[in-house]
Design a protein around this motif. Structure first.
Motif, PDB file in Angstrom:
ATOM      1  N   MET A  44       0.593  -1.149   0.174  1.00  0.00           N
ATOM      2  CA  MET A  44       0.263  -0.228  -0.177  1.00  0.00           C
ATOM      3  C   MET A  44       1.055   1.361   0.185  1.00  0.00           C
ATOM      4  SD  MET A  44      -3.090  -1.692  -0.170  1.00  0.00           S
ATOM      5  CE  MET A  44      -3.976   0.545   0.233  1.00  0.00           C
ATOM      6  N   PRO A  45       0.630   2.432  -0.433  1.00  0.00           N
ATOM      7  CA  PRO A  45       1.168   3.411  -0.579  1.00  0.00           C
ATOM      8  C   PRO A  45       1.486   4.161   0.643  1.00  0.00           C
ATOM      9  CG  PRO A  45      -0.906   4.572  -1.684  1.00  0.00           C
ATOM     10  CD  PRO A  45      -0.812   2.832  -1.367  1.00  0.00           C
ATOM     11  N   ILE A  46       2.368   4.773   0.827  1.00  0.00           N
ATOM     12  CA  ILE A  46       3.803   5.769   1.366  1.00  0.00           C
ATOM     13  C   ILE A  46       3.673   6.989   0.895  1.00  0.00           C
ATOM     14  CG2 ILE A  46       5.341   5.764   3.616  1.00  0.00           C
ATOM     15  CD1 ILE A  46       5.434   3.089   2.999  1.00  0.00           C
ATOM     16  N   LEU A  47       3.044   8.310   1.566  1.00  0.00           N
ATOM     17  CA  LEU A  47       3.121   9.206   1.412  1.00  0.00           C
ATOM     18  C   LEU A  47       3.736  10.091   1.922  1.00  0.00           C
ATOM     19  CD1 LEU A  47       0.375   8.111  -0.953  1.00  0.00           C
ATOM     20  CD2 LEU A  47       0.611  10.310  -0.957  1.00  0.00           C
ATOM     21  N   SER A  77       1.928  29.188   5.720  1.00  0.00           N
ATOM     22  CA  SER A  77       1.544  29.945   7.294  1.00  0.00           C
ATOM     23  C   SER A  77       2.324  30.605   7.791  1.00  0.00           C
ATOM     24  CB  SER A  77       0.137  29.575   7.610  1.00  0.00           C
ATOM     25  OG  SER A  77       0.460  28.566   7.964  1.00  0.00           O
ATOM     26  N   SER A  78       1.594  30.787   8.786  1.00  0.00           N
ATOM     27  CA  SER A  78       2.980  30.792  10.603  1.00  0.00           C
ATOM     28  C   SER A  78       3.140  29.578  11.151  1.00  0.00           C
ATOM     29  CB  SER A  78       2.247  31.565  11.386  1.00  0.00           C
ATOM     30  OG  SER A  78       1.696  32.746  11.052  1.00  0.00           O
ATOM     31  N   ALA A  79       2.464  28.669  10.664  1.00  0.00           N
ATOM     32  CA  ALA A  79       2.189  26.952  10.814  1.00  0.00           C
ATOM     33  C   ALA A  79       3.313  26.265  10.160  1.00  0.00           C
ATOM     34  CB  ALA A  79       1.363  26.428  10.692  1.00  0.00           C
ATOM     35  N   CYS A  80       3.797  25.425  10.557  1.00  0.00           N
ATOM     36  CA  CYS A  80       5.147  24.462   9.359  1.00  0.00           C
ATOM     37  C   CYS A  80       4.714  23.659  10.144  1.00  0.00           C
ATOM     38  CB  CYS A  80       6.650  24.618  10.046  1.00  0.00           C
ATOM     39  SG  CYS A  80       8.090  23.536   9.070  1.00  0.00           S
ATOM     40  N   SER A  81       4.531  22.525   9.089  1.00  0.00           N
ATOM     41  CA  SER A  81       3.886  21.117   9.081  1.00  0.00           C
ATOM     42  C   SER A  81       4.596  20.076   8.248  1.00  0.00           C
ATOM     43  CB  SER A  81       2.897  20.843   9.582  1.00  0.00           C
ATOM     44  OG  SER A  81       1.581  21.321   8.442  1.00  0.00           O
ATOM     45  N   ALA A  82       4.416  18.996   8.970  1.00  0.00           N
ATOM     46  CA  ALA A  82       5.083  17.388   7.557  1.00  0.00           C
ATOM     47  C   ALA A  82       4.236  16.077   8.424  1.00  0.00           C
ATOM     48  CB  ALA A  82       6.500  17.021   8.145  1.00  0.00           C
ATOM     49  N   ALA A  83       4.182  15.656   7.472  1.00  0.00           N
ATOM     50  CA  ALA A  83       2.903  14.313   7.703  1.00  0.00           C
ATOM     51  C   ALA A  83       3.250  13.933   6.743  1.00  0.00           C
ATOM     52  CB  ALA A  83       1.547  14.888   8.041  1.00  0.00           C
ATOM     53  N   LEU A  84       3.143  12.152   7.161  1.00  0.00           N
ATOM     54  CA  LEU A  84       3.128  10.473   6.578  1.00  0.00           C
ATOM     55  C   LEU A  84       2.044  10.092   6.526  1.00  0.00           C
ATOM     56  CD1 LEU A  84       6.309   8.774   5.995  1.00  0.00           C
ATOM     57  CD2 LEU A  84       4.680   7.772   7.065  1.00  0.00           C
ATOM     58  N   LEU A  85       1.648   9.360   6.001  1.00  0.00           N
ATOM     59  CA  LEU A  85       0.738   8.517   5.451  1.00  0.00           C
ATOM     60  C   LEU A  85       1.126   7.028   5.170  1.00  0.00           C
ATOM     61  CD1 LEU A  85      -2.785   8.303   6.329  1.00  0.00           C
ATOM     62  CD2 LEU A  85      -3.397   8.856   3.892  1.00  0.00           C
ATOM     63  N   ARG A  86       0.740   6.350   5.704  1.00  0.00           N
ATOM     64  CA  ARG A  86       0.849   4.707   5.252  1.00  0.00           C
ATOM     65  C   ARG A  86      -0.620   4.437   5.361  1.00  0.00           C
ATOM     66  NH1 ARG A  86       5.290   1.376   7.165  1.00  0.00           N
ATOM     67  NH2 ARG A  86       5.258   2.654   8.473  1.00  0.00           N
ATOM     68  N   ARG A  87      -0.917   3.738   4.057  1.00  0.00           N
ATOM     69  CA  ARG A  87      -2.236   3.574   3.687  1.00  0.00           C
ATOM     70  C   ARG A  87      -2.455   1.466   4.034  1.00  0.00           C
ATOM     71  NH1 ARG A  87      -5.953   7.500   0.688  1.00  0.00           N
ATOM     72  NH2 ARG A  87      -6.758   7.965   3.167  1.00  0.00           N
ATOM     73  N   ALA A 130      -0.317  20.243   7.273  1.00  0.00           N
ATOM     74  CA  ALA A 130      -0.075  18.403   6.810  1.00  0.00           C
ATOM     75  C   ALA A 130      -0.729  17.776   6.644  1.00  0.00           C
ATOM     76  CB  ALA A 130       1.902  18.610   6.806  1.00  0.00           C
ATOM     77  N   GLU A 131      -1.276  16.878   8.141  1.00  0.00           N
ATOM     78  CA  GLU A 131      -1.609  15.480   8.123  1.00  0.00           C
ATOM     79  C   GLU A 131      -2.722  15.748   7.336  1.00  0.00           C
ATOM     80  OE1 GLU A 131      -4.087  15.975  12.146  1.00  0.00           O
ATOM     81  OE2 GLU A 131      -2.377  16.424  12.270  1.00  0.00           O
ATOM     82  N   ASP A 132      -4.145  16.909   6.477  1.00  0.00           N
ATOM     83  CA  ASP A 132      -5.120  16.805   6.077  1.00  0.00           C
ATOM     84  C   ASP A 132      -3.977  17.086   4.817  1.00  0.00           C
ATOM     85  OD1 ASP A 132      -6.895  17.145   8.658  1.00  0.00           O
ATOM     86  OD2 ASP A 132      -6.524  19.505   8.618  1.00  0.00           O
ATOM     87  N   LEU A 133      -3.494  17.710   4.941  1.00  0.00           N
ATOM     88  CA  LEU A 133      -2.873  17.940   3.679  1.00  0.00           C
ATOM     89  C   LEU A 133      -2.787  16.070   2.255  1.00  0.00           C
ATOM     90  CD1 LEU A 133      -0.605  20.320   3.028  1.00  0.00           C
ATOM     91  CD2 LEU A 133      -2.066  20.455   1.233  1.00  0.00           C
ATOM     92  N   VAL A 134      -1.703  15.651   3.511  1.00  0.00           N
ATOM     93  CA  VAL A 134      -1.596  14.296   2.694  1.00  0.00           C
ATOM     94  C   VAL A 134      -2.784  13.365   3.033  1.00  0.00           C
ATOM     95  CG1 VAL A 134      -1.095  12.832   5.207  1.00  0.00           C
ATOM     96  CG2 VAL A 134       0.287  12.379   3.430  1.00  0.00           C
ATOM     97  N   LEU A 135      -3.843  13.313   3.985  1.00  0.00           N
ATOM     98  CA  LEU A 135      -4.925  12.203   3.223  1.00  0.00           C
ATOM     99  C   LEU A 135      -5.342  13.149   1.690  1.00  0.00           C
ATOM    100  CD1 LEU A 135      -6.458  12.686   6.691  1.00  0.00           C
ATOM    101  CD2 LEU A 135      -5.310  10.759   5.330  1.00  0.00           C
ATOM    102  N   LEU A 136      -5.469  14.288   1.839  1.00  0.00           N
ATOM    103  CA  LEU A 136      -5.865  14.696   0.361  1.00  0.00           C
ATOM    104  C   LEU A 136      -5.078  14.104  -0.331  1.00  0.00           C
ATOM    105  CD1 LEU A 136      -6.783  18.886   0.958  1.00  0.00           C
ATOM    106  CD2 LEU A 136      -8.285  16.166   0.259  1.00  0.00           C
ATOM    107  N   ALA A 137      -3.598  14.063  -0.830  1.00  0.00           N
ATOM    108  CA  ALA A 137      -2.659  13.868  -1.809  1.00  0.00           C
ATOM    109  C   ALA A 137      -3.271  12.472  -2.059  1.00  0.00           C
ATOM    110  CB  ALA A 137      -1.491  14.091  -1.197  1.00  0.00           C
ATOM    111  N   ALA A 138      -3.377  11.514  -0.937  1.00  0.00           N
ATOM    112  CA  ALA A 138      -3.431  10.548  -0.786  1.00  0.00           C
ATOM    113  C   ALA A 138      -4.674   9.724  -2.231  1.00  0.00           C
ATOM    114  CB  ALA A 138      -3.887   9.870   0.058  1.00  0.00           C
ATOM    115  N   ASP A 139      -5.582  10.764  -1.562  1.00  0.00           N
ATOM    116  CA  ASP A 139      -6.906  10.233  -2.152  1.00  0.00           C
ATOM    117  C   ASP A 139      -6.529  10.484  -3.959  1.00  0.00           C
ATOM    118  OD1 ASP A 139      -8.140   9.168  -0.638  1.00  0.00           O
ATOM    119  OD2 ASP A 139      -9.583  11.740  -0.467  1.00  0.00           O
ATOM    120  N   ASP A 140      -5.579  11.707  -4.564  1.00  0.00           N
ATOM    121  CA  ASP A 140      -5.193  12.872  -5.577  1.00  0.00           C
ATOM    122  C   ASP A 140      -4.127  11.306  -6.066  1.00  0.00           C
ATOM    123  OD1 ASP A 140      -7.100  14.804  -4.829  1.00  0.00           O
ATOM    124  OD2 ASP A 140      -5.204  15.855  -4.965  1.00  0.00           O
TER     125      ASP A 140
END
Length: 234
Positions: free
Chosen positions: A1-4, A11-21, A197-207
Motif C-alpha cells: 500500500m502507498p506511503i506518502l 502560513s505561520s505554521a510549519c508541518s509535515a506528515a506521513l501517511l501509510r495506507r 500537513a496531516e490534512d494535506l497528506v490525506l487529500l494527496a493520497a486520494d489524488d
C-alpha cells in the motif's frame, strides 16, 4: 500500500506528515506541527526526518510527495515547493500540489463535522484568498473557484443561503469588512485555524490514487495574485 509524505509552510505554521495506507488495517498517520513564524527553513526538513524516523521508513520507501501549493505566504510557498520538488527529483517520485484552502476545509470537517465552509486567508494588501465548500464523509467539494479579492466582495454561492456556514482561516479577522449578508450567514468563525500537513497528506493520497501525481517540474505554487481576479462582482 502507498506511503506518502506531505509538507506545508504556507502560513505561520510549519508541518509535515506521513501517511501509510494499509490493507485490512487502519491507516498510519504521523505528523508534526509547529507555529514557527520565520523559522520554516530551519524546521521543515527536520520535521520530515522526524516523521520518517517514527514511521520506520526511508525516503526511498515513499511512493509520492505532496506539499501545500497555495494560496498563502509567498515566501512559505517557495520554501515548501523547493523542499518538496527537491525530494521528488532526488527520489524520482511523483509530486502533488494540494490547495491550502482545500486542506483547511478538510481539517475543519474531520475535527468538527462542519458541512458548509467558507475559507478565507489574509492575503495582505487589503485582500483575502477565499472559496466556498461543501463537505460530506471526508469528501470536499468546491462550490466556487478560489480567488483573491477584497473582503467587501466575499459573498456566498447563489442558492446556498439557508445553510449553517462556518468561516475558517485568518481572513476572518477582517469579518467586519465583509458584506452584511455574509456576516449574518456565518454561524461560527474560526480565524485561528492553520493549514496542517496531516490534512494535506490525506487529500494527496486520494489524488495519488486517482492518478494525479506529476513530475516534479510540472507542479508549481499557486499564488492567485499573479492571475486575473477570477471571481467577478455580483
Amino acid at each position: 500500500m502507498p506511503i506518502l509524505l506531505a509538507l506545508d509552510a504556507s502560513s505561520s505554521a510549519c508541518s509535515a506528515a506521513l501517511l501509510r495506507r494499509r490493507a485490512n488495517h487502519p491507516d498510519e498517520l504521523i505528523s508534526r506541527f509547529e507555529l514557527a513564524p520565520r523559522a520554516h527553513t530551519r524546521r521543515l526538513l527536520p520535521m520530515v526526518d522526524e516523521v520518517l524516523d517514527e514511521a520506520g521508513v526511508t525516503p526511498a520507501d515513499l511512493d509520492a510527495i505532496a506539499y501545500g501549493r497555495g494560496p498563502g505566504s509567498f515566501t512559505g510557498l517557495r520554501i515548501a515547493a523547493g523542499a518538496a520538488q527537491g525530494l521528488a527529483f532526488g527520489l524520482d517520485r511523483p509530486l502533488l500540489g494540494i490547495s491550502t484552502l482545500r486542506a483547511l476545509v478538510l481539517g475543519a470537517h474531520r475535527r468538527h463535522h462542519y458541512r458548509y465552509l467558507v475559507t478565507a486567508l489574509d492575503a495582505r494588501m487589503g485582500e483575502i484568498y477565499a472559496a466556498c465548500w461543501r463537505c460530506h464523509q471526508d469528501q470536499v467539494e468546491p462550490l466556487d473557484e478560489e480567488a483573491v479579492l477584497p473582503p467587501e466582495r466575499l459573498r456566498l454561492p447563489e442558492g446556498h443561503d439557508d445553510h449553517d456556514w462556518v468561516g475558517v482561516g485568518s481572513g476572518w479577522t477582517l469579518r467586519e469588512s465583509m458584506p452584511a449578508e455574509t456576516q449574518v450567514a456565518m454561524s461560527l468563525c474560526l480565524p485561528d485555524v492553520e493549514v496542517a500537513a496531516e490534512d494535506l497528506v490525506l487529500l494527496a493520497a486520494d489524488d495519488f490514487a486517482a492518478g494525479e501525481g506529476r513530475p516534479a517540474h510540472e507542479v508549481q505554487p499557486v499564488y492567485l495574485r499573479d492571475q486575473v481576479v477570477w471571481r467577478k462582482s455580483r
